[in-house]
Motif scaffolding. Sequence first.
Motif, PDB file in Angstrom:
ATOM      1  N   ALA A 142       3.459 -12.333   3.479  1.00  0.00           N
ATOM      2  CA  ALA A 142       2.099 -11.933   3.119  1.00  0.00           C
ATOM      3  C   ALA A 142       2.135 -10.561   2.467  1.00  0.00           C
ATOM      4  N   GLN A 143       3.031  -9.704   2.943  1.00  0.00           N
ATOM      5  CA  GLN A 143       3.151  -8.366   2.378  1.00  0.00           C
ATOM      6  C   GLN A 143       3.580  -8.441   0.910  1.00  0.00           C
ATOM      7  N   ASP A 144       4.432  -9.408   0.597  1.00  0.00           N
ATOM      8  CA  ASP A 144       4.876  -9.569  -0.792  1.00  0.00           C
ATOM      9  C   ASP A 144       3.716  -9.963  -1.703  1.00  0.00           C
ATOM     10  N   ILE A 145       2.883 -10.867  -1.220  1.00  0.00           N
ATOM     11  CA  ILE A 145       1.732 -11.294  -2.029  1.00  0.00           C
ATOM     12  C   ILE A 145       0.832 -10.090  -2.282  1.00  0.00           C
ATOM     13  N   ALA A 146       0.602  -9.313  -1.218  1.00  0.00           N
ATOM     14  CA  ALA A 146      -0.265  -8.143  -1.368  1.00  0.00           C
ATOM     15  C   ALA A 146       0.359  -7.147  -2.346  1.00  0.00           C
ATOM     16  N   LEU A 147       1.681  -6.975  -2.269  1.00  0.00           N
ATOM     17  CA  LEU A 147       2.354  -6.048  -3.180  1.00  0.00           C
ATOM     18  C   LEU A 147       2.194  -6.507  -4.630  1.00  0.00           C
ATOM     19  N   ARG A 191       5.728 -16.284  -9.835  1.00  0.00           N
ATOM     20  CA  ARG A 191       6.974 -15.884 -10.472  1.00  0.00           C
ATOM     21  C   ARG A 191       7.495 -14.555  -9.937  1.00  0.00           C
ATOM     22  N   TYR A 192       6.569 -13.644  -9.643  1.00  0.00           N
ATOM     23  CA  TYR A 192       7.006 -12.323  -9.190  1.00  0.00           C
ATOM     24  C   TYR A 192       7.553 -12.380  -7.773  1.00  0.00           C
ATOM     25  N   THR A 193       6.900 -13.180  -6.929  1.00  0.00           N
ATOM     26  CA  THR A 193       7.333 -13.219  -5.528  1.00  0.00           C
ATOM     27  C   THR A 193       8.276 -14.393  -5.246  1.00  0.00           C
ATOM     28  N   SER A 232      -4.801 -18.216  -0.890  1.00  0.00           N
ATOM     29  CA  SER A 232      -5.855 -17.521  -0.133  1.00  0.00           C
ATOM     30  C   SER A 232      -5.504 -16.054   0.058  1.00  0.00           C
ATOM     31  N   LEU A 233      -4.216 -15.756   0.234  1.00  0.00           N
ATOM     32  CA  LEU A 233      -3.855 -14.347   0.403  1.00  0.00           C
ATOM     33  C   LEU A 233      -4.092 -13.565  -0.876  1.00  0.00           C
ATOM     34  N   LEU A 234      -3.756 -14.184  -2.018  1.00  0.00           N
ATOM     35  CA  LEU A 234      -3.990 -13.484  -3.285  1.00  0.00           C
ATOM     36  C   LEU A 234      -5.488 -13.284  -3.493  1.00  0.00           C
ATOM     37  N   ALA A 235      -6.263 -14.328  -3.203  1.00  0.00           N
ATOM     38  CA  ALA A 235      -7.707 -14.220  -3.378  1.00  0.00           C
ATOM     39  C   ALA A 235      -8.243 -13.081  -2.516  1.00  0.00           C
ATOM     40  N   ALA A 236      -7.739 -13.002  -1.291  1.00  0.00           N
ATOM     41  CA  ALA A 236      -8.195 -11.925  -0.410  1.00  0.00           C
ATOM     42  C   ALA A 236      -7.776 -10.567  -0.973  1.00  0.00           C
ATOM     43  N   ALA A 237      -6.548 -10.501  -1.502  1.00  0.00           N
ATOM     44  CA  ALA A 237      -6.034  -9.220  -1.984  1.00  0.00           C
ATOM     45  C   ALA A 237      -6.826  -8.714  -3.183  1.00  0.00           C
ATOM     46  N   VAL A 238      -7.261  -9.626  -4.035  1.00  0.00           N
ATOM     47  CA  VAL A 238      -8.007  -9.180  -5.209  1.00  0.00           C
ATOM     48  C   VAL A 238      -9.507  -9.340  -4.993  1.00  0.00           C
ATOM     49  N   ALA A 239      -9.882  -9.667  -3.754  1.00  0.00           N
ATOM     50  CA  ALA A 239     -11.284  -9.783  -3.372  1.00  0.00           C
ATOM     51  C   ALA A 239     -12.042 -10.710  -4.317  1.00  0.00           C
ATOM     52  N   VAL A 246       9.661   3.390   2.579  1.00  0.00           N
ATOM     53  CA  VAL A 246       9.286   4.058   3.824  1.00  0.00           C
ATOM     54  C   VAL A 246       7.801   3.870   4.094  1.00  0.00           C
ATOM     55  N   ARG A 247       7.009   3.838   3.038  1.00  0.00           N
ATOM     56  CA  ARG A 247       5.565   3.684   3.232  1.00  0.00           C
ATOM     57  C   ARG A 247       5.112   2.254   2.949  1.00  0.00           C
ATOM     58  N   GLY A 248       6.001   1.316   3.216  1.00  0.00           N
ATOM     59  CA  GLY A 248       5.602  -0.081   3.070  1.00  0.00           C
ATOM     60  C   GLY A 248       5.210  -0.443   1.649  1.00  0.00           C
ATOM     61  N   HIS A 249       5.791   0.254   0.682  1.00  0.00           N
ATOM     62  CA  HIS A 249       5.564  -0.051  -0.737  1.00  0.00           C
ATOM     63  C   HIS A 249       4.094   0.014  -1.121  1.00  0.00           C
ATOM     64  N   GLN A 250       3.372   0.917  -0.465  1.00  0.00           N
ATOM     65  CA  GLN A 250       1.948   1.043  -0.790  1.00  0.00           C
ATOM     66  C   GLN A 250       1.740   1.755  -2.121  1.00  0.00           C
ATOM     67  N   GLY A 251       2.719   2.579  -2.526  1.00  0.00           N
ATOM     68  CA  GLY A 251       2.484   3.485  -3.648  1.00  0.00           C
ATOM     69  C   GLY A 251       2.647   2.886  -5.033  1.00  0.00           C
ATOM     70  N   TRP A 252       2.997   1.627  -5.129  1.00  0.00           N
ATOM     71  CA  TRP A 252       3.245   1.068  -6.466  1.00  0.00           C
ATOM     72  C   TRP A 252       1.930   0.814  -7.192  1.00  0.00           C
ATOM     73  N   ARG A 253       1.899   1.211  -8.441  1.00  0.00           N
ATOM     74  CA  ARG A 253       0.709   0.967  -9.255  1.00  0.00           C
ATOM     75  C   ARG A 253       0.894  -0.310 -10.072  1.00  0.00           C
ATOM     76  N   PRO A 254      -0.203  -0.835 -10.622  1.00  0.00           N
ATOM     77  CA  PRO A 254      -0.070  -2.048 -11.455  1.00  0.00           C
ATOM     78  C   PRO A 254       0.921  -1.831 -12.598  1.00  0.00           C
ATOM     79  N   HIS A 255       1.666  -2.889 -12.918  1.00  0.00           N
ATOM     80  CA  HIS A 255       2.586  -2.835 -14.053  1.00  0.00           C
ATOM     81  C   HIS A 255       1.828  -2.517 -15.332  1.00  0.00           C
ATOM     82  N   TRP A 256       0.648  -3.083 -15.473  1.00  0.00           N
ATOM     83  CA  TRP A 256      -0.180  -2.807 -16.633  1.00  0.00           C
ATOM     84  C   TRP A 256      -1.636  -2.835 -16.190  1.00  0.00           C
TER      85      TRP A 256
END
Lengths: 984, 417, 90
Positions: free
Chosen positions: A516-521, A535-537, A555-562, B14-24
Amino acid sequence: MTGAFRLAQGGRLDRSRPLGFSFDGKAMRGFSGDTLASALLANGVHLVGRSFKYHRPRGVLAAGAEEPNALVTIGRDGRRTPNLRATQIELHEGLAAESQNRFPSLRHDVYAAGRLAAPMLPAGFYYKTFKWPPGAWTRFYEPAIRAMAGLGRAPPSPDPDRYAQRYAHCDVLVVGAGPAGLAAALAAADAGARVMLCDEQAEPGGSLLAAEDATIDGIAAQAWLAEALRRLARAGATVLPRTTAFGYFAQNFLGLAERVTDHLASPDPSLPREKLWQVRAKEVVLATGAIEQPLVFSGNDRPGVMLADAARLYATRYAVRPGTRAVLATAHDSAYAAALALHRRGVHIAAIADLRARADGELPAAARAAGLAVRTGATIAGSLGGLRVGAALLGRNGARPERVSCDLLLMCGGWTPSVHLFSQSRGRLRFDAALDAYVPDASAQRERSAGACRGVFGLAAALADGAAAGGAAAGASGAPRRYAVRAPAAGTGEAPGLTGGGRGKAFVDFQNDVTAQDIALAAREGFRSIEHVKRYTTAGMATDQGKTANMNALSLLAAAVAAPVPTVGHTTFRMPYTPVTFGTFAGLARGDLFEPVRTTPMHGWAAAEGARFEDVGTWKRAHYFPRNCETMHAAVARECRAVRTACGLFDASTLGKIEVVGPDAAAFLERMYVNAFARLAPGRCRYGVMLREDGFVLDDGVIGRLAPDRFHVTTTTGGAARVLGVMEDFSQTEWPELDVWLTSVTEQWAVIAVQGPDARRVIAPLVEGIDMAALPHMGVAEGHVCGIAARLFRVSFTGELGFEINVPADHGQAVWEAVAGSGAAHGITPYGTEAMHVLRAEKGYIVVGQETDGTATPDDVGLGWTVGRGKPDFVGKRSLARPAMQRPDRKQLVGLLTEQPQTVLEEGAQIVLDPGQAVPMRMVGHVTSAYLSPTLGRSIALAMLAGGRARVGERVFLPMPDRTIAARVVSPVFYDPEGARLHG
Amino acid sequence: MQRFNALSLLRRSVRGHQGWRPHWRDPAPKPAYDAVIIGGGGHGLGTAFHLARDHGMRDIAVLERGWIGGGNTGRNTTVIRSNYLFDESAALYDHALKLWSGLSQTLNYNVMFSPRGVMMLAHTLHDVQVGRRHVHANRLNGVDNEWLTPEQAKAFCPPLSIGPGLRYPVLGAALQRRGGTARHDAVAWGYARAADAMGVDIIQNSEVTAIRRDAQGAVSGVETTRGAIRTKKIGVVAAGHTSVVMAMAGLRLPLESYPLQALVSEPVKPVFPCVVMSNSIHAYISQSDKGELVIGAGTDAYVSYSQRGGLHIAAHTLEAICELFPRFRRLRMLRNWAGIVDVTPDRSPIIAKTPVAGLYVNCGWGTGGFKATPGSAHVFAWTMAKDAPHPINAPFTMERFREGKLIDEAAAAAVAH
Amino acid sequence: MLLIDCPFCGERPELEFSYGGEAHIARTPDTASDDGWTAFLYDRTNPKGIHAERWRHVHGCGRFFNALRDTVSDKFRATYRIGEARPELE
């Protein structure tokens, strides 16, 4: 007993047939009717695999095609088959399964140490790093990543098994033999339709195979199933178990893969391993069911964490107790059925954690009535354990989670209709908010979905839906059959997405280790389209193609982008539904059957003479005839000398032959070829050149006029079909007013070329009805050879006196042998295509495809003289008038003589004028043919050289890797330029 | 631009990769741009990157109908090589190959270019002649390409069967060691990220519905599903759909669009070290870093935009794969898909100005456009910026067809006698 | 694999046919300008939608015929004989 966790009774097992099998070398027992997964669980084995990226220990998650974790390798040597799902492998005696992606063992996998680096390895980490220093990617990082990746190992040697293929047609193809599919097939068969019914499982029945407490029309569900199959058999329906419909193509064309022998311990060697069915169906009914979805929470991947209905299936259908103390976490009523089934079989249900605020359906009520502890409004914060789950962390609304110990943690995140094939058929999907899932909307083909695959759940509803679909597909009149059903309600539920907190990894795609963390990232990094996130994850790209991952990822992506789920879109469903063996597609097309081998009527004679053959198109042609231990070079020199000094015998049967007949035959050929044919007299031949409409040489051949309205046209060996196609095209579409018929006669005539100064003397004794003395060069006559009706051409592709005897193919070898016999006194020598090439090159005759390459005009290759410029039209004429076709610096055919006579140029070698220049050099031409000419005692070459005809006499250079070869530009005709020998 | 490297990865882990900004960024389209690129694939995004970096044009929009990299960039088998026969082609593809080798550093994005060697098999004497002609021409053009015996080919690619049971024996092979593969998605994303950092607007879900022209006939803008945009320069890089877009400007091109299929096997441990191509029996294969065998099929026979090919085409390719690599018969097809390739009569691309002022086109790459991405983007950006071709793409005009001055790689390779 | 309705033989699988490119392109070698001839040789409509195209039932009756096919769905909307006018579709 077959395993400590086998129930004493129940299940669709044949307990009279215990089977021995092994997993990672450890011997175990199961029953006929088990899958490998059920047998392992019966033996208490939950740890069955390691995940792709983090090498986390994994257990059996599911009970069918959606299984992401339990992948094993079966078989050895050429039969080693990796990545098979244990949930789909039928147990047989002696089955030996190996776990994958671990070293040295499943329990102690050194790669699992990689979890220490896991924080560094989020989705897409490899795009951000491994770039420095330049070149290190190739030398260091990539090999290391490759070694870690992959799942099982490919077979080490060729697969010895066979694969078969069948085409089939039917009125109604029903995919899926669960209740909806069976009802559809029955309804279609009742309406008189020709029905095919396929199912991926070992036996038809689908959910009926694990149905408890259900009756249909008053009899137990499984008894009804047996009766339904009997009825289908009586109606002549084709029922295919172990057959996966994997692809749905245009115009109701479907691909089915049938597994024929993998479930057998010692299969009949005459059986293929698998069979590809390619079915054209008038109507299709998809009854492919639905797939239970996991919950996404921290540690949802431990061995012992399982889909709830899978556990029910193992208990009911396979009589396996998948644990002793179970916790259920669910957002759907259906998990209660699992809880009840397990409870009845002695599994302690420690808790049912329902994520919904309320659970009031029939099934939850039954569970409560059975005394099971139900907690609504619950959360699941995680699981604890190592190689097996040890506890679940259950909470409620932010309260500190409670640790509930268990060895089985079941989850149910609702059900997703299997719309794979529907989507492949290009049907449009619709998001059903009530179901939290995509369902079929508008069909694109003659297709209907029925039952759970379109969101119609429950036995009664599925049967009714199937009956309606099957009847409609078969065009039945009247109301669909109604079934009287008594069964537990299907219940309802929701898809909760990410369900709990927890700090650990919560998996969305188990096999590919996407969390789930990957989807959010991915969403944070700007990937908003589900296709990008996939493709990214890599979510949904594992061997299960996301059957348990895609909906949660959505659903996780939808939640992440609201955004609502439907706005994120969905990924495309692609063929195949589940993986299909390469060999199944390839079928019998191997070795000589890969492409048909064409041989000439005299092939056997040549083979017996020890000829070496070459492939030309699909033909085998005799390349040369070595005597004793001759090299190719020596054989070719001997063959060439024989033709120049006595007589040679050559099989020209592969040349394409087209009979062009009709009152307008001459007019037609006038327009097809560059040459003039109108005034060609019967009994005479002409060398013809055919162009493409763009003005470049397409083909050449000798054309003989047998009668005013009849021509015998020859083409190159590889060009026969192409030339006939072009002729048919013009005849039918451009010039339909011309009265002409075209017939391919390539296979009808055997062609025996007899070439050399003694040629006439060799064949004259065999010829009747033709005045040999009067037959001029480029003449043709019909008569008899060896008493066989023949067409005799006096033509030469060697520069010597030559004849080509055409006799009906069946007589080819006999006439050939007679000619060989007649020529024996003259030293007649069979020669192959290599000598033929040398002989024609000595004369400067081109080979289309060797001197020409699709960019040469007739003038380029010295055939300007063939072009009938006065003709109003011929194919390609208009294009020859374009500016670039007339430039003086076009490449033109020339001869090259190396300054060192014994140096043979390499075909393809490039020509330069200034050998001293730096790379890139200015290349002005290339060598098209090069041989050591036995006749001239030196090397010769043909070349295409820019402005070549104006360069005759100049010195050019051919830079080779180790040296530069100098050559002189000469005429391309090296031997007998006057052509005196043709008239000998 | 946020730098990507091992250190930044470590720091953010270390911060759970929170700091990454959108690629574009995800900008809304502006009413006007200096230039508009139609098509957000590798070639289009790369063109925007080069316009911004090399020519100082920052006011650029890349319009993508769907999601970037979702067309042929994300659907091809990623084979990269430059051993083409004709001087014009060799110059173009080798220009690209040189750019590939530094692309990860240029973009600060790992595109995983992996020069593991591309081997092209010869099965007939005619194949051998054609193959050797390529080797000789490539050498004098400064393009590496060497001839291997069957035994050398087998040594380079151990799963290859060169045994006598083959229907078409392996008689030799041409090997370009600098050839290889790259990660297709990363190419689109890397170019997009780098272009975005220089101010290029990447606008997804924005389909062009019309091309507007001024009174003199020059382009003046585009209509899109997200509104009208004014511009004086339009670059069309819409592989597969070029004819559709160019028809909006009233142009008919020498193009036809065909389905091209590809497929992958389930992932297995490393078993295939290089790229192998067989033109005469239609098989292209490599193994991805993930372990999947990546296999390219031929095109279907007919024009189609369906992004779906016939089963018999994929099956024929697998016949060839199983024939050449009999140990792969038991592996399984995991996923099959199709792209739409636009094909010119001579199988060479068009990278050129058009008869319409301000309208430029980059198309016709057929089945092999991915390998050219960096070079194509570079010379097309040059052409758009200077309104004149770069010397490398000067031969790749539309006018070559009128003159009959084709660059016919297909004819030179494929005609059998 | 497409299913093609040969106007002479009826529906047959695609394997029996060969594709013949765009239909209704007039061949006028006598009168075509260089541009016109180039267009004849090379320029194609290549539509996303209904395409008039030629097929030959090469492994059947051998006849060429024309077809209207939707290049998005690959569905054949009509097949008709050479020389017949392109049918109107609803």
